[in-house]
Motif scaffolding. Structure first.
Motif, PDB file in Angstrom:
ATOM      1  N   GLN A 119       0.859  -1.248   0.195  1.00 53.46           N
ATOM      2  CA  GLN A 119      -0.163  -0.057   0.223  1.00 53.46           C
ATOM      3  C   GLN A 119       0.817   1.146  -0.110  1.00 53.46           C
ATOM      4  O   GLN A 119       0.438   2.155  -0.598  1.00 53.46           O
ATOM      5  CB  GLN A 119      -0.822   0.005   1.347  1.00 53.46           C
ATOM      6  N   LYS A 120       1.766   1.265   0.792  1.00 57.28           N
ATOM      7  CA  LYS A 120       2.801   2.345   0.726  1.00 57.28           C
ATOM      8  C   LYS A 120       3.441   2.614  -0.628  1.00 57.28           C
ATOM      9  O   LYS A 120       3.444   3.823  -1.037  1.00 57.28           O
ATOM     10  CB  LYS A 120       4.171   2.098   1.984  1.00 57.28           C
ATOM     11  N   VAL A 121       3.910   1.473  -1.338  1.00 57.69           N
ATOM     12  CA  VAL A 121       4.632   1.801  -2.444  1.00 57.69           C
ATOM     13  C   VAL A 121       3.290   2.409  -3.537  1.00 57.69           C
ATOM     14  O   VAL A 121       3.751   3.217  -4.393  1.00 57.69           O
ATOM     15  CB  VAL A 121       4.996   0.309  -3.090  1.00 57.69           C
ATOM     16  N   ALA A 122       2.142   1.769  -3.454  1.00 61.04           N
ATOM     17  CA  ALA A 122       1.293   2.105  -4.529  1.00 61.04           C
ATOM     18  C   ALA A 122       0.959   3.691  -4.267  1.00 61.04           C
ATOM     19  O   ALA A 122       0.454   4.516  -5.146  1.00 61.04           O
ATOM     20  CB  ALA A 122      -0.007   1.256  -3.955  1.00 61.04           C
ATOM     21  N   ASP A 123       0.823   4.034  -2.915  1.00 58.33           N
ATOM     22  CA  ASP A 123       0.442   5.436  -2.543  1.00 58.33           C
ATOM     23  C   ASP A 123       1.567   6.583  -3.066  1.00 58.33           C
ATOM     24  O   ASP A 123       1.411   7.255  -3.663  1.00 58.33           O
ATOM     25  CB  ASP A 123       0.287   5.652  -1.152  1.00 58.33           C
ATOM     26  N   LYS A 124       3.025   6.078  -2.928  1.00 63.19           N
ATOM     27  CA  LYS A 124       3.989   6.848  -3.213  1.00 63.19           C
ATOM     28  C   LYS A 124       4.076   7.079  -4.786  1.00 63.19           C
ATOM     29  O   LYS A 124       4.382   8.124  -5.330  1.00 63.19           O
ATOM     30  CB  LYS A 124       5.199   6.106  -2.870  1.00 63.19           C
ATOM     31  N   TYR A 125       3.826   5.887  -5.527  1.00 64.02           N
ATOM     32  CA  TYR A 125       3.903   6.002  -6.770  1.00 64.02           C
ATOM     33  C   TYR A 125       2.590   6.057  -7.823  1.00 64.02           C
ATOM     34  O   TYR A 125       2.850   6.007  -8.988  1.00 64.02           O
ATOM     35  CB  TYR A 125       4.820   4.678  -7.585  1.00 64.02           C
ATOM     36  N   LYS A 126       1.390   6.121  -6.904  1.00 62.63           N
ATOM     37  CA  LYS A 126       0.322   6.635  -7.559  1.00 62.63           C
ATOM     38  C   LYS A 126      -0.086   5.284  -8.632  1.00 62.63           C
ATOM     39  O   LYS A 126      -0.717   5.471  -9.578  1.00 62.63           O
ATOM     40  CB  LYS A 126       0.145   7.749  -8.506  1.00 62.63           C
ATOM     41  N   LEU A 127       0.193   4.052  -7.933  1.00 58.46           N
ATOM     42  CA  LEU A 127      -0.382   2.780  -8.803  1.00 58.46           C
ATOM     43  C   LEU A 127      -1.769   2.265  -8.310  1.00 58.46           C
ATOM     44  O   LEU A 127      -1.700   2.176  -6.901  1.00 58.46           O
ATOM     45  CB  LEU A 127       0.801   1.919  -8.821  1.00 58.46           C
ATOM     46  N   PRO A 128      -2.425   1.727  -9.005  1.00 58.82           N
ATOM     47  CA  PRO A 128      -3.606   0.769  -8.399  1.00 58.82           C
ATOM     48  C   PRO A 128      -3.100  -0.409  -7.614  1.00 58.82           C
ATOM     49  O   PRO A 128      -2.030  -1.040  -7.975  1.00 58.82           O
ATOM     50  CB  PRO A 128      -4.362   0.684  -9.595  1.00 58.82           C
ATOM     51  N   LEU A 129      -3.725  -0.894  -6.603  1.00 60.35           N
ATOM     52  CA  LEU A 129      -3.371  -2.011  -5.937  1.00 60.35           C
ATOM     53  C   LEU A 129      -4.459  -2.860  -5.895  1.00 60.35           C
ATOM     54  O   LEU A 129      -5.682  -2.673  -5.459  1.00 60.35           O
ATOM     55  CB  LEU A 129      -3.062  -1.543  -4.318  1.00 60.35           C
ATOM     56  N   VAL A 130      -4.220  -4.297  -6.175  1.00 60.84           N
ATOM     57  CA  VAL A 130      -5.184  -5.386  -5.892  1.00 60.84           C
ATOM     58  C   VAL A 130      -4.614  -6.016  -4.741  1.00 60.84           C
ATOM     59  O   VAL A 130      -3.369  -6.422  -4.787  1.00 60.84           O
ATOM     60  CB  VAL A 130      -5.277  -6.089  -7.266  1.00 60.84           C
ATOM     61  N   VAL A 131      -5.555  -6.619  -3.893  1.00 57.00           N
ATOM     62  CA  VAL A 131      -5.097  -7.184  -2.660  1.00 57.00           C
ATOM     63  C   VAL A 131      -5.789  -8.850  -2.850  1.00 57.00           C
ATOM     64  O   VAL A 131      -6.800  -8.802  -3.184  1.00 57.00           O
ATOM     65  CB  VAL A 131      -5.421  -6.756  -1.207  1.00 57.00           C
ATOM     66  N   ASP A 132      -4.885  -9.740  -2.851  1.00 52.64           N
ATOM     67  CA  ASP A 132      -5.276 -11.194  -3.023  1.00 52.64           C
ATOM     68  C   ASP A 132      -5.002 -11.912  -1.621  1.00 52.64           C
ATOM     69  O   ASP A 132      -3.814 -11.774  -0.850  1.00 52.64           O
ATOM     70  CB  ASP A 132      -4.398 -11.748  -3.852  1.00 52.64           C
ATOM     71  N   LEU A 133      -6.212 -12.214  -0.940  1.00 45.96           N
ATOM     72  CA  LEU A 133      -6.062 -12.916   0.464  1.00 45.96           C
ATOM     73  C   LEU A 133      -6.303 -14.384   0.395  1.00 45.96           C
ATOM     74  O   LEU A 133      -7.270 -14.695   0.017  1.00 45.96           O
ATOM     75  CB  LEU A 133      -6.931 -12.047   1.431  1.00 45.96           C
ATOM     76  N   ARG A 134      -5.313 -15.078   0.465  1.00 45.20           N
ATOM     77  CA  ARG A 134      -5.674 -16.493   0.409  1.00 45.20           C
ATOM     78  C   ARG A 134      -6.103 -17.374   1.730  1.00 45.20           C
ATOM     79  O   ARG A 134      -6.869 -18.128   1.472  1.00 45.20           O
ATOM     80  CB  ARG A 134      -4.237 -17.232   0.198  1.00 45.20           C
TER      81      ARG A 134
END
Length: 415
Positions: A119-134
């Motif tokens: 999430q921190k990387v996504a916020d810093k570089y304005k990238l969408p984040l998909v979370v996969d929870l197994r």
């Protein structure tokens, strides 16, 4: 070709089949995965390794077993207090993002790590984040979500687990609320996670159609096979199988000479199984094989007469949302599946809908099931299950990669 940064807790050659198979098939559809993961010693999925760009972050460098345990405990403490593991993962991810052009980030976890880093990387570089929870903490009956057992010291281990659980859930839920999409493995998981993000998609675990397919092989013995781990009998209870073996042995339906139960498990699981088998006097039926490479599993399943799934009733404090990969791989080889004890929930429903076998609620059902397939084995030398092949296709790893890609493309179009 589009590019996705996959940040995950495990990846092949370690036990990371979901992301390993996904990355295999992403490349077929013009998506290039670049993977960032934790380094572990386990070599279960070596056949899926070496085909992707992977960066490993090594947290545990000690070789001595005692020092290893101490390093694990100290890392757990540093992570609880300062987010140590995610900080290191974030720093490694920054280097990858600055050296590539990514369309989005996919982060896969069984608990929480490395979601905060992603999430921190996504916020810093304005990238969408998909979370996969197994897997999620809420599905467990107790503290089985801990990867290692903490040493007991004046009851402080219980306090530590409680604090760690609260922090993990808080950190996870904070990331879920910001994610562009969330994917998970069962309808029960979907219902739980929708409390934190309405965009939750169900993508089951599954089987690789290039590896898992039916082969009718005759055997000299009636073989019941289990592959995996037993964390506790509260999570996975083999009691109905043991009781049925005792009854059928007493009735002279079969003996331990022509009926064997093969357990491909670790030492901790072996202790639990042995104890349960002794209670019912059926230890002579048991063969403990140890863990094998994942590439051996298709042959092992095809050389079996009955494939065993272990779980427990989902109601109350029982395990929730169990949809293990073993179920889908067993489906693919079209061998009869015996699930004990039935979860009386989504797994039982899936077994019934696919005509895969039995999710048992009592020992009478188990005895009838084993008698039926033992008779078939005596007549043919092998067994088979009338799987509904139309229902089988949706559980292919290739089809599931397409599901992920649809989500990626939605994000690319709509942001």
């Amino acid at each position: 070709m589009k590019k996705v940064l996959v940040i995950c807790d495990l990846f092949p050659p370690a036990f990371g089949p979901r992301m390993g198979y996904l990355c295999k098939y992403l490349k077929h559809y013009n998506w290039e995965p670049v993977i960032l993961t934790e380094a572990v010693e386990e070599k279960t999925f070596t056949f899926l390794a070496g085909k992707d760009k992977v960066t490993y972050v090594n947290y545990y460098t000690a070789k001595n077993p005692v020092l290893k345990k101490l390093q694990w405990i100290s890392t757990l403490f540093l992570d609880l207090c300062f987010g140590y593991k995610d900080t290191r993962m974030y720093n490694a991810a920054k280097k990858l993002v600055e050296g590539n052009t990514f369309d989005l980030i996919l982060c896969s976890s069984f608990r929480t790590f490395p979601l905060p880093a992603a999430q921190k990387v996504a916020d810093k570089y304005k990238l969408p984040l998909v979370v996969d929870l197994r897997d999620i903490i809420e599905q467990y009956t107790g503290d089985e979500f801990m990867s290692h057992t903490l040493p007991s010291f004046c009851g402080l281990n219980k306090l530590f687990v409680s604090v760690f659980k609260r922090k993990s859930l808080r950190d996870r839920n904070r990331v879920l609320q910001k994610a562009s999409y969330v994917t998970t493995i069962s309808p029960w998981h979907v219902d739980i996670l929708k409390q934190y993000n309405p965009k939750v998609e169900l993508i089951y675990n599954g089987f690789d159609p290039e590896l898992f397919y039916p082969e009718q092989k005759t055997t000299d013995q009636f073989i019941i096979t289990y592959t995996g781990r037993l964390l506790s009998t509260a999570m996975r209870d083999p009691g109905l199988l043991m009781e049925a073996l005792a009854i059928l042995s007493a009735e002279n339906v079969f003996t331990d000479k022509d009926c064997r139960v093969y357990w491909y498990v670790d030492d901790a699981s072996r202790e639990i199984i042995s104890e349960e088998a002794r209670k019912y006097g059926v230890l002579p039926f048991m063969d403990f094989k140890g863990y094998v490479p994942a590439s051996d599993i298709p042959s092992i399943l095809n050389n079996s007469s009955v494939l065993l799934l272990l779980t427990n009733r989902a109601q109350g404090t029982g395990p929730k949302g169990v949809m293990t990969t073993k179920f889908f791989e067993s489906l693919a080889v079209e061998k009869p599946i015996l699930c004990v004890r039935s979860d009386e929930s989504y797994l039982a429903k899936a077994i019934d809908e696919t005509k895969a076998g039995l999710a048992a609620t009592n020992v009478k059902e188990v005895c009838h099931f084993l008698k039926y397939y033992y008779k078939e084995w005596r007549e043919k030398g092998c067994t088979s299950s009338p799987i509904d092949k139309n229902k089988l296709l949706r559980f292919s790893r290739e089809e599931q990669a397409k599901q992920f890609i649809k989500i990626f493309e939605k994000i690319n179009i709509h942001g």
